[in-house]
Design an enzyme around this catalytic site. Structure first.
Site, PDB file in Angstrom:
ATOM      1  N   SER A 187       0.944  -1.036   0.067  1.00 23.70           N
ATOM      2  CA  SER A 187      -0.188   0.055   0.055  1.00 23.70           C
ATOM      3  C   SER A 187       0.731   1.222   0.004  1.00 23.70           C
ATOM      4  O   SER A 187       1.477   1.674  -1.119  1.00 23.70           O
ATOM      5  CB  SER A 187      -0.996  -0.084   1.125  1.00 23.70           C
ATOM      6  OG  SER A 187      -1.748   1.211   1.212  1.00 23.70           O
ATOM      7  N   ASP A 240       2.086   2.368  14.225  1.00 25.79           N
ATOM      8  CA  ASP A 240       0.922   1.736  14.483  1.00 25.79           C
ATOM      9  C   ASP A 240       1.352   0.493  15.390  1.00 25.79           C
ATOM     10  O   ASP A 240       1.705  -0.454  14.764  1.00 25.79           O
ATOM     11  CB  ASP A 240       0.001   1.669  13.488  1.00 25.79           C
ATOM     12  CG  ASP A 240      -1.309   1.030  13.950  1.00 25.79           C
ATOM     13  OD1 ASP A 240      -1.451   0.785  14.786  1.00 25.79           O
ATOM     14  OD2 ASP A 240      -2.078   0.929  12.948  1.00 25.79           O
ATOM     15  N   GLN A 243      -2.021  -2.946  16.176  1.00 25.19           N
ATOM     16  CA  GLN A 243      -2.283  -4.127  15.581  1.00 25.19           C
ATOM     17  C   GLN A 243      -1.556  -5.512  15.903  1.00 25.19           C
ATOM     18  O   GLN A 243      -1.885  -6.620  15.753  1.00 25.19           O
ATOM     19  CB  GLN A 243      -1.590  -4.251  14.050  1.00 25.19           C
ATOM     20  CG  GLN A 243      -2.272  -3.102  13.385  1.00 25.19           C
ATOM     21  CD  GLN A 243      -1.896  -2.986  11.732  1.00 25.19           C
ATOM     22  OE1 GLN A 243      -1.561  -4.027  11.216  1.00 25.19           O
ATOM     23  NE2 GLN A 243      -1.653  -1.813  11.228  1.00 25.19           N
ATOM     24  N   ASP A 351      14.060 -36.248   7.449  1.00 25.24           N
ATOM     25  CA  ASP A 351      13.930 -35.428   8.509  1.00 25.24           C
ATOM     26  C   ASP A 351      15.092 -35.687   9.602  1.00 25.24           C
ATOM     27  O   ASP A 351      15.212 -36.841  10.082  1.00 25.24           O
ATOM     28  CB  ASP A 351      12.634 -35.476   9.189  1.00 25.24           C
ATOM     29  CG  ASP A 351      11.378 -35.400   8.500  1.00 25.24           C
ATOM     30  OD1 ASP A 351      11.445 -34.240   7.823  1.00 25.24           O
ATOM     31  OD2 ASP A 351      10.410 -36.091   8.431  1.00 25.24           O
ATOM     32  N   LYS A 601      35.212  -0.156  -2.597  1.00 29.54           N
ATOM     33  CA  LYS A 601      33.932  -0.390  -3.238  1.00 29.54           C
ATOM     34  C   LYS A 601      33.859  -0.030  -4.749  1.00 29.54           C
ATOM     35  O   LYS A 601      33.949   1.350  -4.673  1.00 29.54           O
ATOM     36  CB  LYS A 601      32.670   0.005  -2.432  1.00 29.54           C
ATOM     37  CG  LYS A 601      31.550  -0.670  -3.035  1.00 29.54           C
ATOM     38  CD  LYS A 601      30.135  -0.225  -1.992  1.00 29.54           C
ATOM     39  CE  LYS A 601      29.109  -1.263  -2.384  1.00 29.54           C
ATOM     40  NZ  LYS A 601      28.645  -1.199  -3.801  1.00 29.54           N
ATOM     41  N   GLU A 747      32.428   4.754  -4.334  1.00 27.43           N
ATOM     42  CA  GLU A 747      31.259   4.651  -3.478  1.00 27.43           C
ATOM     43  C   GLU A 747      31.572   4.432  -2.046  1.00 27.43           C
ATOM     44  O   GLU A 747      30.392   4.864  -1.236  1.00 27.43           O
ATOM     45  CB  GLU A 747      30.675   3.196  -4.088  1.00 27.43           C
ATOM     46  CG  GLU A 747      29.902   3.396  -5.386  1.00 27.43           C
ATOM     47  CD  GLU A 747      29.107   2.085  -5.655  1.00 27.43           C
ATOM     48  OE1 GLU A 747      27.598   2.312  -5.625  1.00 27.43           O
ATOM     49  OE2 GLU A 747      29.428   1.016  -6.074  1.00 27.43           O
TER      50      GLU A 747
END
Length: 894
Positions: A187, A240, A243, A351, A601, A747
């Site tokens: 979003s 927030d 939640q 497993d 770099k 860099e």
């Protein structure tokens, strides 16, 4: 009439209708494509939603458009018409009871497809699982196995601000002993997840999250807000915390979003937050998962300190499966136990389980237990199992989680040489008639498990040769059980180091063919021309002292070998970004007594080279695996500078007139294949190859050797010169090394642990990149149309800088532009449209489809420095700057 068809998903029949119905009108995405996405993403999505009640958000007639949004509604209760095979669980509320669907491993893909058939685009879940419930005085109490922080940008803020807040959150949460995983929400903002141990109730977790949000707001009032009032959120990011309530849900990781364009709540790595961060679409997410796996795998499960078996129990019904649910068994002579079970489920696998801290740590081995030292097998960590599972054999009924037959392949006790959360070395003592004793592998059976990424549950398992392993430890002055971390003061200083996943196989003794003994030099920090620039040093006329690898470490020998098939599909090891906490730990990197070495770099493109000088064959592949050999014919010189068949890691750079690598010049070489085009570009922008690692040489796999020994081997294998360079490490503290890097126009620097193995394709914290970050005032003079998700909008902005001689073109910026930024810019740009630019030095390639402004707009960008051609390096949009003064000639509108 709706067109109906029946499809089969994992043995379940599902009726689907109108597969060509458009759900996202702006992109033309159909219901069939939505179903395809959920089927494809199911294997990585299911672990993050299993055991949790699912609330669905449905757009029956599609999401619509911005002008006419589609109708949406939440659906909690499971309809009576739901297929009987959909898992379900009742949840009592104060005045009613809902039956929620569950997305479990068994039938999970079919359930997600059924959601999509009903246009339930979004899947929302709480942070707790049903197995975590307890009852107190008639009230159900939930115990979350993860905490979530929703970073929601207010008006005037966007993803760059969310990234800044995410890093602040990470620093605090790391101090609490928790790891955060970022998820771009699909979003506007970012979700941050941390795995919890399941001991706290939802109210307690909410309180912790609330206090964290308030603390951030107090320290950064201009950036963070913890109150949800809209009037307080302008230009800031809401953290927030709510939640985490037991009654709240959050859109699940990998869920689609019901926005105008299809986007996904996509788990990301922290390194990606350094890049041009955008919300990802479904195709991008599927491609990314196929390449990189699931960054959130470590956060997707709950492991409680008091109840480590919460996830195990959540996946199983004790009344329907014969599997054990207790941990009472304790066999052996006091040593911890192991079991390897042969599991004939939907896919045959082993497993592998180790007793530790009251449970069985468990891994699924899709390619079974390795019987030789010649390969590394994938090991996928699964939920912890009860100790009694170590003696379990039987049939798990059809329809239950893990349905199939389980038998014990081998079992017994083990001794651990190393037991860390990212590396485990064990020697197993199994049954005389067990699988380990009769599989033809080295005896006694010894294994190393290596987690391939700090943010994943994917591991590698390797069968070791104990004799060779002990000899390797002896050469490095270590003893079994004494890790390199424990011996850091001695071993790291002497250039000794731990080996990686295949510790014993790559350091065979042998005579080096035409070995080149190369000592340290002074002032050689890059290619030929950059070497001359480096001699100025960090402080005026002081020389830059550099060291040739680790001269004190044990010598790595590379044997001559006949021409052989070399690995062609090797992915380079990647460096992780460095936050404030990690940077403090690296302050002494580069000095003799530090376990970290520093390298420059380079501003180029990563390259993996396979070279066979005897056969006169060579190839160059990019980080993405593309063969670009034909594009760089001058690098054929490597055939005369490499002595044995080898696979090398490095960077292709295009030095400018002053020797500084310029990515802009290198861009003229990218994508060319026609000989005439390549030759023309080669004359204008010749390239060099900077090598910094060797993965394979003389018929030996060297990836398990420590960095210091691989660097020794590299200098023996390669006779540097001409277009082929092997830069030395920088023997300076971090701050001074960064100063040199900045002076050279590079860099930044990369810090590498002296003892680090080479892990192909893994972004590892054993390598850290530290980049320069600067803020600069710029002027927007034009823009170029966007493509893909930005089609119909601004793709990038053309910017200039103010100089004493006027405005000078500085490059394009597209990263960091939020939806709010784009809307604001579009309004301003519409009123300033012009036919001609107000500057005359924009390159033709970048002005081809540009749209121009009659007056410039003052703005600010963050960037990683300047290229030799005076262009911004990796610019990120920070915002318009109306506070800056307008230019007297009216060319800049502040």
């Amino acid at each position: 009439m709706a067109r109906t068809t029946t499809v089969e998903v994992d043995g379940r029949s599902l009726r689907v209708t109108n597969l060509d119905k458009v759900i996202y009108p702006v992109t033309g995405t159909t219901k069939g494509e939505v179903i395809d996405y959920y089927l494809a993403i199911a294997p990585v999505m299911i672990p993050h939603v299993a055991g949790r009640p699912v609330t669905r958000k449905r757009w029956v007639n599609g999401v619509g458009t911005a002008d006419e949004p589609g109708q949406v509604f939440f659906e909690k209760n499971l309809a009576a018409s739901a297929p009987r095979w959909v898992h379900r669980h009742d949840l009592a509320h104060s005045d009613h009871t809902n039956t929620y669907p569950l997305v479990e491993e068994q039938d999970g893909a079919a359930t997600l497809a059924w959601f999509a058939q009903l246009a339930a685009l979004e899947v929302h879940v709480p942070q707790w699982r049903f197995a975590d419930d307890t009852t107190s005085r008639g009230k159900v109490v939930h115990h979350p196995d993860r905490m979530v922080l929703d970073l929601d940008p207010g008006p005037g803020a966007g993803l760059p601000e969310c990234v800044a807040v995410a890093r602040l959150c990470r620093e605090i949460v790391s101090g609490m002993g928790l790891d955060l995983v970022p998820v771009t929400s699909g979003s506007k903002g970012i979700h941050l997840y941390a795995r919890l141990d399941g001991t706290l109730a939802s109210d307690d977790v909410s309180a912790v999250a609330h206090e964290l949000a308030r603390s951030l707001e107090a320290d950064h009032p201009d950036l963070v807000v913890s109150d949800m009032k809209k009037s307080l959120r302008k230009g800031r990011v809401l953290v927030d915390w709510s939640q985490n309530s037991g009654n709240k849900t959050t859109v699940a990781p990998y869920s689609l979003r019901g926005r105008e364009r299809p986007a996904v709540a996509a788990p990301r790595t922290w390194d990606e937050l350094d890049d041009d961060l955008t919300q990802l679409g479904p195709h991008e997410v599927l491609d990314r998962v196929a390449r990189l796996g699931d960054p959130m795998a470590v956060a997707g499960t709950g492991e409680g300190a008091e109840d480590r078996l919460a996830q195990y129990r959540a996946k199983r019904d004790e009344a329907r499966t014969p599997e054990p649910f207790t941990s009472s068994r304790r066999d052996g002579d006091g040593r911890p136990t192991f079991v390897i079970q042969d599991h004939h489920a939907s896919r045959h696998h082993h497993d592998f389980r180790l007793e530790h801290d009251g449970v069985l740590l468990s891994w699924a081995l899709p390619r079974l237990t390795p019987s030789s030292t010649g390969r590394n097998n994938l090991a996928v960590q699964t939920e912890d199992h009860p100790l009694d599972y170590g003696s379990f054999e039987g049939t798990i009924p059809k329809g239950e989680y893990g349905a199939g037959t389980v038998t014990i392949w081998d079992a017994g006790t083990y001794e651990a040489e190393k037991m860390r959360d990212d590396e485990i070395i064990v020697e197993l003592a199994g049954r005389p008639d067990g699988g380990l004793a009769n599989d033809g592998g080295p005896q006694p059976p010894m294994f190393v498990l290596i987690r391939t990424d700090a943010e994943k549950r994917q591991w590698l398992i390797h069968r070791m040769d104990k004799r060779k392993h002990l000899e390797s430890l002896r050469r490095r002055g270590l003893k079994p059980g004494r890790s390199e971390d424990d011996a850091a003061d001695g071993a790291a200083k002497d250039g000794e180091a731990r080996e990686g996943a295949a510790q014993e196989g790559a350091a065979k003794e042998g005579e080096a063919k035409d070995g080149v003994a190369k000592g340290a030099t002074t002032g050689r920090t890059s290619g030929k021309a950059a070497t001359r620039a480096a001699k100025g040093g960090a402080h005026g006329g002081d020389e830059v002292a550099v060291a040739g690898g680790d001269e004190r470490g044990s010598t790595a020998h590379v044997a001559a070998a006949a021409p052989s098939d070399l690995p062609q599909d090797v992915s380079p090891m990647l460096a992780s970004s460095t936050d404030a906490v990690a940077r403090r730990d690296l302050a002494r990197a580069g000095t003799d007594d530090s376990p970290w070495v520093l390298e420059m770099k380079w501003d180029g493109i990563r390259a993996i080279l396979s070279v066979d000088p005897a056969a006169r064959t060579w190839s160059v592949r990019t980080r993405g695996g593309h063969d670009v050999t034909a594009g760089y014919p001058e690098l054929a010189e490597i055939l005369d500078r490499v002595h044995v068949p080898a696979v090398l890691d490095g960077e292709i750079i295009a030095p400018g007139p002053d020797g500084t690598p310029e990515f802009g010049r290198l861009q003229t070489r990218l994508g060319l294949t026609a000989p005439r085009d390549v030759e023309r570009a080669r004359r204008a922008a010749p390239v060099e190859l900077v090598l910094f690692d060797v993965l394979h040489a003389g018929g030996q796999d060297l990836t398990s050797l420590p960095y210091s020994q691989r660097r020794e081997a590299l200098e023996m294998v390669v006779d540097a010169g001409g277009t082929i360079q092997v830069p030395d490490a920088v023997a300076l503290p971090l701050d001074e090394a960064l100063a040199v890097s900045e002076k050279l126009g590079l860099e930044g620097v990369v810090a590498k642990r002296r003892d680090s193995a080479y892990r192909p394709g893994v972004r590892s914290t054993d390598w850290r990149k530290i980049k320069h970050a600067q803020h600069t005032d710029v002027v927007v003079v034009g823009w170029r149309p966007g493509r893909g998700e930005r089609a119909g909008s601004i793709g990038s902005l053309l910017v200039v800088t103010r100089t004493p001689d006027g405005l000078r073109y500085a490059g394009r910026v597209g990263a960091g532009l939020s939806d709010r930024d784009l809307a604001r810019l579009e309004k301003k740009i519409a009123a300033l449209a012009a036919d001609e630019p107000i500057v005359d030095d924009v390159p033709a390639a970048e002005s081809r489809d540009a749209r121009w402004l009659s007056r410039g707009l003052a703005a600010e960008v963050e960037h990683g420095g300047w290229t030799g051609s005076k262009r911004l390096r990796h610019p990120v949009w920070r915002g318009l700057r109306p506070d800056l003064a307008s230019s007297p000639d009216g060319t800049v509108d502040a």
